[in-house]
Design a protein around this motif. Structure first.
Motif: not given
Length: 410
Positions: A230-246
């Motif tokens: 996206r063109a603007d600089n807003r960051q509304l997404t918070i990404y949660v990840g994990s190594l547990s399943k792999v």
């Protein structure tokens, strides 16, 4: 029954109830039970030889061992954060090591985010159904859950916009092969959801533990990756990840990737909670991620795909037409819906007693109004022939239940 003389518990804690899934996990150790209950990786797939070698190398070097068993920084082991940043960048997400916090599994990440955002009574949007662990942890902070139904493409937009108009703190979802329903949010739906999030200024909490476990179709960009374009600089997404399943759950390595200002606050929560994740586990996770992540993904996909296909074929062959289910593109779960007259919790009791088959009643996954005629089946454990046997036993029980219900109605 004795009455505790201790002070009254906080309401959010007092309202906690035992997880049906955690109780059902106790059944897995009974050899006669065919369990479709626990959504857990197959331990036979763990890279144990590589893990053993990594520990041996650390223990063989006194200087490394001293560092590995010492206190560390709250943000997390820097080489591991650098690997995660590179991994996320490879999938189109803007990520730097200083915008990543290592957590004790994704579950702690959800707890920190709940603690950071939710005051009692705040609106919090979840899918209907949603991940039980998220409902439990967010529930301790006493939000006003707003549940949005899903169709085959994800959360329904009309209902989601109405929920966003109530100014909730965030929208929690698992966009890929979600637990429990197995639904993947389509690309078009993701773009539309992101547009709504920007319109109403609602954060998106994107929980992605199953993203690599895709068996059909092309990978769909994450919300974080779409936002990066996206063109603007807003960051509304918070990404949660994990190594547990792999890799393996026992290392307890999860992470949050988010705006730097939010990460700085979450680091303070980490310091107040447990100081930092296990140093040695982070070092081992870094070694495994760099040497084995791609290898593990390549090994897991065909194995779990074969199990999914075996379950789907058995369902199609054995189950009555009155029961419906989804066909997930990946992950670990198939979602069943029975006719209205079947209560899955009562069916489970009979399934364990009469057929030695276990599953999870779907009612556990609803934050507001549960649908009692639903169930989650996990196909991650067990060989295809064992899965087929369990489905056939369960199908016979469902057939008998339908006949009994029909006779009672006459």
């Amino acid at each position: 029954m004795s009455t505790s003389s201790l002070p009254a518990l906080a309401q959010g804690v007092n309202d906690l109830r035992a997880s049906e899934i955690r109780e059902l996990l106790k059944l897995i150790n009974r050899p006669e039970i065919i369990s479709f209950a626990g959504g857990i990786p197959d331990p036979a797939m763990f890279p144990l030889e590589t893990i053993s070698k990594a520990y041996a190398e650390i223990m063989g070097d006194p200087a490394r061992a001293a560092d590995a068993f010492q206190y560390s920084i709250s943000e997390g082991y820097l080489p591991l954060r650098e690997w995660i940043a590179g991994y996320l960048q490879g999938h189109g997400i803007k990520a730097e090591a200083d915008r990543i916090l290592i957590t004790s599994g994704a579950q702690q990440a959800l707890d920190f985010l709940g603690r950071a955002f939710i005051n009692a009574g705040d609106g919090l949007v979840v899918t209907d159904p949603s991940y039980l662990g998220a409902i439990q942890v967010f529930g301790t902070y006493q939000p006003n859950f707003i549940a949005v139904p899903m169709d085959a493409e994800g959360a329904k937009l009309k209902e989601l916009e109405a929920a966003f108009a109530q100014k909730p703190k965030f929208f929690y979802l698992t966009p890929d092969f979600c637990n429990p329903a197995g639904i993947t949010t389509s690309l078009a739906r993701r773009q539309a959801i992101l547009d709504l999030a920007y319109k109403y200024n609602v954060a998106i909490l994107e929980d992605s533990p199953y993203e690599e476990l895709r068996y059909d179709g092309e990978r769909i960009p994450s919300f974080a990756a779409l936002e990066a374009k996206r063109a603007d600089n807003r960051q509304l997404t918070i990404y949660v990840g994990s190594l547990s399943k792999v890799l393996t759950p026992a290392l307890r390595i999860g992470w949050i990737a988010a705006d730097a200002a939010l990460i700085n606050k979450l680091v303070l929560l980490k310091q107040a909670s447990d100081l930092h994740c296990s140093t040695v586990n982070q070092i081992i996770a870094n070694e495994l991620a760099r040497s084995s992540h791609a290898i593990q993904v390549a090994k897991l996909r065909p194995t779990y795909k074969a199990r999914r296909d075996a379950m789907l074929a058995a369902l199609k062959r054995s189950f009555p037409k009155e029961v419906t289910w989804n066909v997930p593109d990946g992950g670990m779960f198939i979602w069943l819906e029975f006719p209205e007259g079947i209560d899955a919790t009562a069916l489970l009791e009979r399934a364990i007693k009469d057929t030695n088959v276990a599953f999870v009643p779907g009612s556990a996954f609803y934050a507001t109004e549960p649908k009692r005629n639903t169930a989650r089946l996990s196909f991650s454990l067990g060989q295809p022939e064992r899965i087929e046997e369990g489905i056939e036993r369960l199908a016979a029980l469902v057939q008998n239940t339908l006949r009994a219900n029909s006779a009672a109605a006459e």
